[in-house]
Write a protein that holds these residues in place. Structure first.
Motif, short mmCIF file in Angstrom:
data_model
loop_
_atom_site.label_atom_id
_atom_site.label_comp_id
_atom_site.label_asym_id
_atom_site.label_seq_id
_atom_site.Cartn_x
_atom_site.Cartn_y
_atom_site.Cartn_z
N UNK A 49 6.51 -9.84 -18.41
CA UNK A 49 7.84 -10.18 -18.94
C UNK A 49 8.87 -9.72 -17.92
N UNK A 50 9.42 -10.68 -17.18
CA UNK A 50 10.40 -10.36 -16.15
C UNK A 50 11.61 -11.26 -16.34
N UNK A 51 12.66 -10.70 -16.88
CA UNK A 51 13.87 -11.49 -17.17
C UNK A 51 14.78 -11.61 -15.96
N UNK A 52 14.61 -10.73 -14.98
CA UNK A 52 15.40 -10.82 -13.74
C UNK A 52 14.74 -9.96 -12.68
N UNK A 53 15.05 -10.26 -11.41
CA UNK A 53 14.46 -9.49 -10.31
C UNK A 53 15.36 -8.38 -9.80
N UNK A 54 16.52 -8.19 -10.42
CA UNK A 54 17.39 -7.09 -10.01
C UNK A 54 16.88 -5.77 -10.58
N UNK A 55 16.53 -5.79 -11.85
CA UNK A 55 16.18 -4.55 -12.54
C UNK A 55 14.69 -4.34 -12.75
N UNK A 56 13.88 -5.38 -12.60
CA UNK A 56 12.49 -5.31 -13.04
C UNK A 56 11.54 -5.61 -11.87
N UNK A 57 10.53 -4.76 -11.72
CA UNK A 57 9.52 -4.96 -10.69
C UNK A 57 8.62 -6.14 -11.06
N UNK A 58 7.94 -6.73 -10.08
CA UNK A 58 7.13 -7.90 -10.35
C UNK A 58 5.75 -7.57 -10.91
N UNK A 59 5.11 -8.58 -11.48
CA UNK A 59 3.68 -8.59 -11.71
C UNK A 59 3.08 -9.48 -10.62
N UNK A 60 2.04 -9.00 -9.94
CA UNK A 60 1.46 -9.70 -8.79
C UNK A 60 -0.05 -9.82 -8.98
N UNK A 61 -0.56 -11.04 -8.88
CA UNK A 61 -1.98 -11.30 -8.96
C UNK A 61 -2.52 -11.47 -7.55
N UNK A 62 -3.62 -10.80 -7.24
CA UNK A 62 -4.23 -10.90 -5.91
C UNK A 62 -5.68 -11.34 -6.08
N UNK A 63 -6.01 -12.53 -5.60
CA UNK A 63 -7.32 -13.12 -5.79
C UNK A 63 -8.09 -13.23 -4.48
N UNK A 64 -9.35 -12.85 -4.52
CA UNK A 64 -10.26 -13.11 -3.42
C UNK A 64 -10.66 -14.58 -3.44
N UNK A 65 -11.06 -15.14 -2.30
CA UNK A 65 -11.67 -16.46 -2.34
C UNK A 65 -12.83 -16.47 -3.34
N UNK A 66 -12.89 -17.51 -4.18
CA UNK A 66 -13.95 -17.61 -5.17
C UNK A 66 -13.60 -17.06 -6.53
N UNK A 67 -12.56 -16.24 -6.64
CA UNK A 67 -12.14 -15.71 -7.94
C UNK A 67 -11.19 -16.70 -8.63
N UNK A 68 -11.09 -16.56 -9.97
CA UNK A 68 -10.23 -17.45 -10.74
C UNK A 68 -9.36 -16.65 -11.70
N UNK A 69 -8.20 -17.21 -12.00
CA UNK A 69 -7.29 -16.63 -12.97
C UNK A 69 -6.59 -17.75 -13.73
N UNK A 70 -6.25 -17.50 -14.98
CA UNK A 70 -5.46 -18.45 -15.77
C UNK A 70 -4.16 -17.77 -16.19
N UNK A 71 -3.07 -18.51 -16.06
CA UNK A 71 -1.75 -18.01 -16.47
C UNK A 71 -1.20 -18.93 -17.54
N UNK A 72 -0.74 -18.34 -18.64
CA UNK A 72 -0.06 -19.09 -19.70
C UNK A 72 1.37 -18.59 -19.81
N UNK A 73 2.33 -19.49 -19.65
CA UNK A 73 3.74 -19.14 -19.77
C UNK A 73 4.17 -19.34 -21.23
#
Length: 254
Positions: free
Chosen positions: A70-94
């Motif tokens: 939950x990031x409403x702005x980039x001034x006050x809130x740090x990011x969430x960052x996904x880091x994937x190796x080749x071959x890995x998978x992730x699903x994101x639902x907004x």
């Protein structure tokens, strides 16, 4: 040209690519705009991938775990960052309209991926109490060679440039290729990006490619916060382990 600016009139829904970044830097870059309840899956056999939640709300499904962001702005809130190796998978639902940066680079090696949550982000108050705070900024490191596996090729972070101040200052350089992706708040603002002896007027959604050890510094116009996401690719000959200030400027910090 070092400054890539195809989206000054705004982004389209879906993937917005930046032509030429991969050829210049070895880094592919896209901005993804999603609608409410939209889902996307990521994962490629030959590419390491980093996904940065710039703005929005949703859920990440990775490694049998569900992680909310939950990031409403980039001034006050740090990011969430996904880091994937080749071959890995992730699903994101907004669960609300969201905006992501998608960064890719070729990698023949495998490693264990990770989701870095805001509490994992190292935020440095760089430039505080130096030069009358004229270059005070926040540097948010998601991962570098001290954090991610040694098989990884990417280094990812953000900078929050305060209105009217400088960042990436004093001018510095490093042999590894890098990209800066910029946003402004309010979004009609501007800043300037310095690359060697060239100076570019920066607007919302622009991207700067940094190559050949060229020095770089940034400044934001008064009244406008400037955000930039930075991505570095470890060089095959030398991994990124920091930068070098231009000597005459570095002495000013003593």
């Amino acid at each position: 040209m070092s400054l890539i600016k195809p989206y000054r009139n705004g982004f389209q829904k879906g993937f917005n690519s930046y032509p030429g970044t991969n050829e210049k830097t070895g880094i592919e870059f896209e901005i993804l705009i999603t609608d409410k309840d939209e889902e996307h899956e990521f994962g490629e056999k030959e590419n390491e991938i980093a996904i940065v939640a710039i703005d929005g709300v949703g859920e990440i499904f990775f490694d049998n775990t569900v992680i909310s962001f939950n990031r409403s702005n980039w001034i006050d809130i740090e990011p969430t960052v996904i880091h994937l190796s080749p071959g890995e998978k992730v699903k994101i639902k907004s669960t609300e309209q969201s905006r992501f940066a998608v960064i890719k680079t070729n990698n023949d090696l495998s490693f264990k991926g990770k989701v870095y949550q805001p509490s994992d982000i190292d935020t440095e108050h760089r430039g505080k109490d130096q030069l009358d705070d004229t270059c005070y900024r926040l540097v948010r490191l998601a991962f570098d060679d001290t954090i991610s596996p040694k098989e990884a090729k990417l280094v990812i972070g953000e900078v929050l440039n305060f209105p009217g101040k400088w960042s990436s200052y004093p001018p510095h350089h490093h042999p590894q290729s890098e990209i800066y992706y910029y946003e402004l708040s309010p979004d009609w603002g501007y800043g300037h990006g310095e690359l060697g002896e060239d100076v570019f007027k920066i607007k919302n959604g622009d991207l700067l490619t940094i190559t050949k050890s060229r020095t770089h510094s940034q400044t934001s116009a008064p009244g406008f916060h400037m955000y930039y996401l930075w991505a570095i690719r470890h060089d095959d000959k030398k991994r990124y382990d920091g930068f070098t200030y231009v000597k005459s400027f570095e002495n000013m910090l003593e």
